[in-house]
Design a protein around this motif. Structure first.
Motif: not given
Length: 233
Positions: A64, A129, A132, A136
């Protein structure tokens, strides 16, 4: 081309040490930079054009990450500022500029017009966002099209606060979300920063250089409304 942090990248966490970023629309940024890029700041906040966009590589697809930006005051093309927190990373983003200048546009060129005003509050803009997975972020171009610039020192909308008639360098940061319970100990290892000199700009309340105005209208796909009387190119 692809950009890295340069000197000082050693000692970084394996999840960020190989991260690389490529500035999108690089030729357009270069074209503006040759003229002396200007970005409008308003009380309500104004989006940047060109939009800051990057293509990322070298992230761990399964890890992440948080992506964010901040803006460093410039003085005579020299970087001024730093984290101001012992290098622990972009979570605080405290700026410590040294003798920056304010400028005036005169006879088609910018002139230093004295000492800068006190630095605006050092804010960061988190990509919406975030967080993520690396997969991604690398899958598509990362666009900071929601970021807005304001000259309102009392802004409570989370916009980036800048002083008009001052020069700035945008910075982009990739932060690994460390799952370890004592992750604060490793915060200085868990981020990597990128700066693209061609994205430097002057913050203005109205365009000073008519050639910048012309280029913004010509290159901005939303500028038709501007030609029809809408004030935002």
């Amino acid at each position: 081309g692809w950009a890295g942090e340069g000197p000082g990248a050693s000692g970084k966490n394996q999840h960020v040490c190989h991260a690389a970023a490529r500035l999108e629309m690089g030729s357009l940024w270069e074209e503006f930079n040759r003229l002396g890029t200007e970005m409008i700041v308003t009380k309500a906040g104004r989006r940047m054009f060109p939009t800051f966009q990057v293509k990322l590589s070298g992230l761990d697809p399964l890890a992440d990450y948080v992506l964010l930006m901040d803006f460093i005051p410039l003085d005579d093309k020299r970087y001024r500022g730093g984290w101001g927190n012992g290098g622990r990373g972009p979570d605080l983003g405290v700026l410590s500029p040294s003798l920056p200048c304010r400028y005036a546009f005169h006879s088609s060129s910018w002139l230093a017009a004295g000492r800068a005003e006190p630095a605006a509050p050092g804010r960061v803009h988190f990509h919406p966002d975030s967080p993520a997975k690396g997969a991604q972020w690398m899958r598509q171009i990362v666009s900071f099209d929601k970021l807005k610039l304001t000259n309102n020192l009392l802004d409570d909308n989370g916009h980036i606060i800048l002083n008009s008639m001052h020069r700035y360098q945008p910075r982009f940061h990739v932060v690994f979300v460390d799952p370890r319970r004592d992750s604060e100990r490793f915060a200085h290892q868990n981020f990597k920063s990128f700066s693209f000199p061609e994205t430097q700009f002057m913050a203005v309340t109205a365009y000073q250089n008519h050639r910048i105005t012309q280029l913004k209208i010509a290159s901005n796909p939303f500028a038709k409304g501007f030609r029809d009387g809408d004030p935002e190119p």
